[in-house]
Design a protein around this motif. Structure first.
Motif, PDB file in Angstrom:
ATOM      1  N   ARG A  63       0.800  -1.282  -0.090  1.00  0.00           N
ATOM      2  CA  ARG A  63      -0.404  -0.106  -0.174  1.00  0.00           C
ATOM      3  C   ARG A  63       0.919   0.744   0.125  1.00  0.00           C
ATOM      4  O   ARG A  63       1.768   1.218   0.957  1.00  0.00           O
ATOM      5  CB  ARG A  63      -1.083  -0.060   1.391  1.00  0.00           C
ATOM      6  N   CYS A  64       1.067   2.422  -0.637  1.00  0.00           N
ATOM      7  CA  CYS A  64       1.127   3.221  -1.270  1.00  0.00           C
ATOM      8  C   CYS A  64       0.725   3.920  -0.093  1.00  0.00           C
ATOM      9  O   CYS A  64       0.030   4.373   0.117  1.00  0.00           O
ATOM     10  CB  CYS A  64       1.197   3.820  -1.958  1.00  0.00           C
ATOM     11  N   ALA A  65       2.408   4.139   0.813  1.00  0.00           N
ATOM     12  CA  ALA A  65       2.477   5.832   1.785  1.00  0.00           C
ATOM     13  C   ALA A  65       1.021   7.370   1.772  1.00  0.00           C
ATOM     14  O   ALA A  65       0.297   7.720   2.226  1.00  0.00           O
ATOM     15  CB  ALA A  65       3.214   6.142   2.724  1.00  0.00           C
ATOM     16  N   HIS A  66       1.416   7.355   0.164  1.00  0.00           N
ATOM     17  CA  HIS A  66       0.436   8.125  -0.442  1.00  0.00           C
ATOM     18  C   HIS A  66      -1.266   8.422  -0.568  1.00  0.00           C
ATOM     19  O   HIS A  66      -1.385   8.624   0.205  1.00  0.00           O
ATOM     20  CB  HIS A  66       1.016   8.612  -1.790  1.00  0.00           C
ATOM     21  N   ARG A  67      -1.303   7.054  -1.360  1.00  0.00           N
ATOM     22  CA  ARG A  67      -3.646   7.108  -1.464  1.00  0.00           C
ATOM     23  C   ARG A  67      -3.230   5.790  -0.925  1.00  0.00           C
ATOM     24  O   ARG A  67      -3.723   5.208  -1.579  1.00  0.00           O
ATOM     25  CB  ARG A  67      -3.310   7.922  -2.048  1.00  0.00           C
ATOM     26  N   GLN A  68      -2.896   5.163  -0.368  1.00  0.00           N
ATOM     27  CA  GLN A  68      -2.924   3.798   0.077  1.00  0.00           C
ATOM     28  C   GLN A  68      -2.939   2.507  -1.657  1.00  0.00           C
ATOM     29  O   GLN A  68      -3.764   1.392  -2.133  1.00  0.00           O
ATOM     30  CB  GLN A  68      -4.346   3.511   0.493  1.00  0.00           C
ATOM     31  N   GLN A  82       8.449   1.575  -8.113  1.00  0.00           N
ATOM     32  CA  GLN A  82       7.590   3.210  -8.450  1.00  0.00           C
ATOM     33  C   GLN A  82       5.832   3.101  -8.215  1.00  0.00           C
ATOM     34  O   GLN A  82       5.541   2.388  -8.960  1.00  0.00           O
ATOM     35  CB  GLN A  82       8.235   3.967  -9.270  1.00  0.00           C
ATOM     36  N   CYS A  83       5.521   3.812  -7.920  1.00  0.00           N
ATOM     37  CA  CYS A  83       3.903   3.803  -7.244  1.00  0.00           C
ATOM     38  C   CYS A  83       3.437   4.153  -8.660  1.00  0.00           C
ATOM     39  O   CYS A  83       4.256   5.127  -9.277  1.00  0.00           O
ATOM     40  CB  CYS A  83       4.023   4.355  -6.455  1.00  0.00           C
ATOM     41  N   ALA A  84       2.773   3.560  -8.992  1.00  0.00           N
ATOM     42  CA  ALA A  84       1.805   3.421 -10.749  1.00  0.00           C
ATOM     43  C   ALA A  84       0.685   4.805 -10.483  1.00  0.00           C
ATOM     44  O   ALA A  84       0.737   5.219 -11.495  1.00  0.00           O
ATOM     45  CB  ALA A  84       0.584   2.687 -10.429  1.00  0.00           C
ATOM     46  N   TYR A  85       0.288   5.603  -9.239  1.00  0.00           N
ATOM     47  CA  TYR A  85      -0.352   6.945  -9.052  1.00  0.00           C
ATOM     48  C   TYR A  85       0.732   7.830  -9.814  1.00  0.00           C
ATOM     49  O   TYR A  85       0.377   8.499 -10.758  1.00  0.00           O
ATOM     50  CB  TYR A  85      -1.268   6.354  -8.034  1.00  0.00           C
ATOM     51  N   HIS A  86       1.212   8.719  -8.325  1.00  0.00           N
ATOM     52  CA  HIS A  86       1.811   9.688  -8.168  1.00  0.00           C
ATOM     53  C   HIS A  86       3.474   9.379  -8.857  1.00  0.00           C
ATOM     54  O   HIS A  86       4.380  10.533  -8.836  1.00  0.00           O
ATOM     55  CB  HIS A  86       1.566  10.565  -7.018  1.00  0.00           C
ATOM     56  N   GLY A  87       3.673   7.697  -8.860  1.00  0.00           N
ATOM     57  CA  GLY A  87       5.342   8.059  -8.503  1.00  0.00           C
ATOM     58  C   GLY A  87       6.050   8.691  -7.567  1.00  0.00           C
ATOM     59  O   GLY A  87       7.463   8.125  -7.790  1.00  0.00           O
ATOM     60  N   TRP A  88       6.261   7.675  -6.631  1.00  0.00           N
ATOM     61  CA  TRP A  88       6.186   7.689  -5.343  1.00  0.00           C
ATOM     62  C   TRP A  88       7.562   6.262  -5.315  1.00  0.00           C
ATOM     63  O   TRP A  88       6.670   5.459  -5.758  1.00  0.00           O
ATOM     64  CB  TRP A  88       5.410   7.637  -4.124  1.00  0.00           C
ATOM     65  N   CYS A  89       8.953   6.980  -5.294  1.00  0.00           N
ATOM     66  CA  CYS A  89       9.650   5.452  -5.416  1.00  0.00           C
ATOM     67  C   CYS A  89      10.461   5.053  -4.206  1.00  0.00           C
ATOM     68  O   CYS A  89      10.440   6.325  -3.202  1.00  0.00           O
ATOM     69  CB  CYS A  89      11.181   6.306  -6.227  1.00  0.00           C
TER      70      CYS A  89
END
Ligand code: FES
Ligand SMILES: [Fe+2]
Length: 381
Positions: A63-68, A82-89
């Motif tokens: 689960r991405c820490a940004h928006r899960q 790298q997360c698919a949504y906003h690209g946090w790595c």
């Protein structure tokens, strides 16, 4: 914890969670190529296993820490995910390494955090994670499977999802009194219990199998393990089934031999939070006979036989789980001393199952006040 109906002093085994402070297989090594991410779960916890482009392996909370968003939907870049949504790595440790839309060198906002890292290892052709307290991972050994990878044994893998609590799987394999279920495959072969022993975190039963008519696959399996002993030794086999918490193994020894002819290692990993489904992993190792060609030729039939036995067992354990669900608890009347010992080990080594998240909104009585009032017409007054 709610008691079993047949053993009032004892917890209902299906309400016992598997202890997380062990190494558990979550996938076959071959299912994860370089530069890819794979979604797995352990008892309701989503986990992403990543193989970096160098081949390194790591596991993070999925689960991405940004928006899960599930991180397994993302992209592997080098040794980062790298997360698919906003690209946090995320780095292998789960630390947030980069937010692409923040200026280079800019300070990371305090709210930008990383995700949980799960200790992760690869062994026996499987990927293992340690879902419990991470500091304990180094102190905990991976299961020992000495036959694996030696040229003396040929190996077959099994991986199946079953709709039942993991403890049904342990009981099923330990229980040699259910050969009747396999009568179409095992024929008249009869196990005789020789002895059983138990300790704080293990229990073991030894059986003697005497000759009888059985499926050709069973014959080939036994023949596979023969490895040059004299024909007279085919008269019987000794089988040991052992739960060494939380895994299980079955070993067949030919008469007068201390070398395992067949070894099955198995692990049953809960998938959902209530632990009513599990992913079962099995490694079947058959000792090569003097003429290895025989085993190679017999391999597809052995595979068919093993899968057929497994499907019969699946029918039984999933029916047991359905009965538990319908009756709201354990109504079993188990009489086998071996199974009673096993149940005790599984109960004492386990942990309580945590209630599912969001469950408090599931029923009208438990609904938050505004919904409760609405359902009773309160909102209209
Ligand atoms: S949800 Fe993952 S980067 Fe935004
Ligand atoms: Fe069975």
């Amino acid at each position: 914890m709610q008691a079993s109906s047949t053993h009032p002093d004892f917890p209902d085994l299906r309400r016992v969670g598997i202890h997380p402070d062990f190494w558990y297989p979550v996938a076959r090594s071959s299912s994860l190529k370089r530069g890819r991410a794979l979604a797995v779960t352990f008892a309701g916890d989503p986990i992403v296993v990543v193989r970096g482009e160098s081949g390194s392996l790591f596991a993070l909370a999925d689960r991405c820490a940004h928006r899960q968003l599930p991180l397994h939907l993302g992209v592997v870049r080098g040794e980062q995910l790298q997360c698919a949504y906003h690209g946090w790595c995320y780095a292998e440790s789960g630390r947030l390494a980069r937010v692409p839309y923040l200026a280079d060198g800019g300070k990371m906002p305090a709210a930008a955090r990383g995700v949980r890292n799960y200790p992760c290892r690869e062994a026996y052709g499987l990927i293992f994670v340690f879902p419990g307290t991470p500091e304990l991972a180094e102190l905990s050994q991976l299961p020992a499977i000495p036959e694996w990878g030696t040229p003396d044994y040929r190996t077959m893998y099994f991986e199946r999802t079953l709709k039942c609590h993991y403890t049904f799987m342990h009981e099923n394999l330990m229980d040699m009194n259910h050969q009747f279920l396999h009568r179409s495959l095992m024929g008249s072969i009869q196990p005789v219990m020789l002895n059983h022993r138990t300790g704080t975190n293990w229990t073991e039963a030894q059986y003697r199998f005497e000759g009888g008519k059985q499926h050709v696959g069973a014959d080939l399996l036994v023949m596979g393990g023969k490895s040059g002993e004299s024909a007279v030794d085919r008269d019987y086999e000794l089988m040991t089934i052992r739960t060494l918490y939380p895994h299980q193994e079955l070993t067949v020894f030919r008469a007068h031999s201390e070398i395992p002819a067949i070894r099955l290692w198995a692990s049953y990993v809960p998938l959902d939070q209530e632990q009513r489904t599990n992913k079962s992993f099995g490694i079947l190792m058959v000792r090569r006979p003097k003429t290895p060609l025989i085993l190679r030729a017999a391999w597809p039939v052995i595979g068919y036989f093993a899968r057929s036995v497994f499907e019969q067992d699946r029918m039984a354990v999933e029916a047991e789980q359905r009965a538990w669900d319908e009756q709201g608890g354990d109504r079993n009347a188990e009489i086998s001393p071996v199974l009673l010992e096993l149940r005790k080990v599984l109960a004492l080594c386990g942990v309580p199952i945590e209630p599912a998240h969001g469950r408090e909104f599931a029923g009208a009585e438990e609904a938050p006040p505004v919904l409760r009032n609405a359902s009773r017409g309160g909102a209209a007054r």
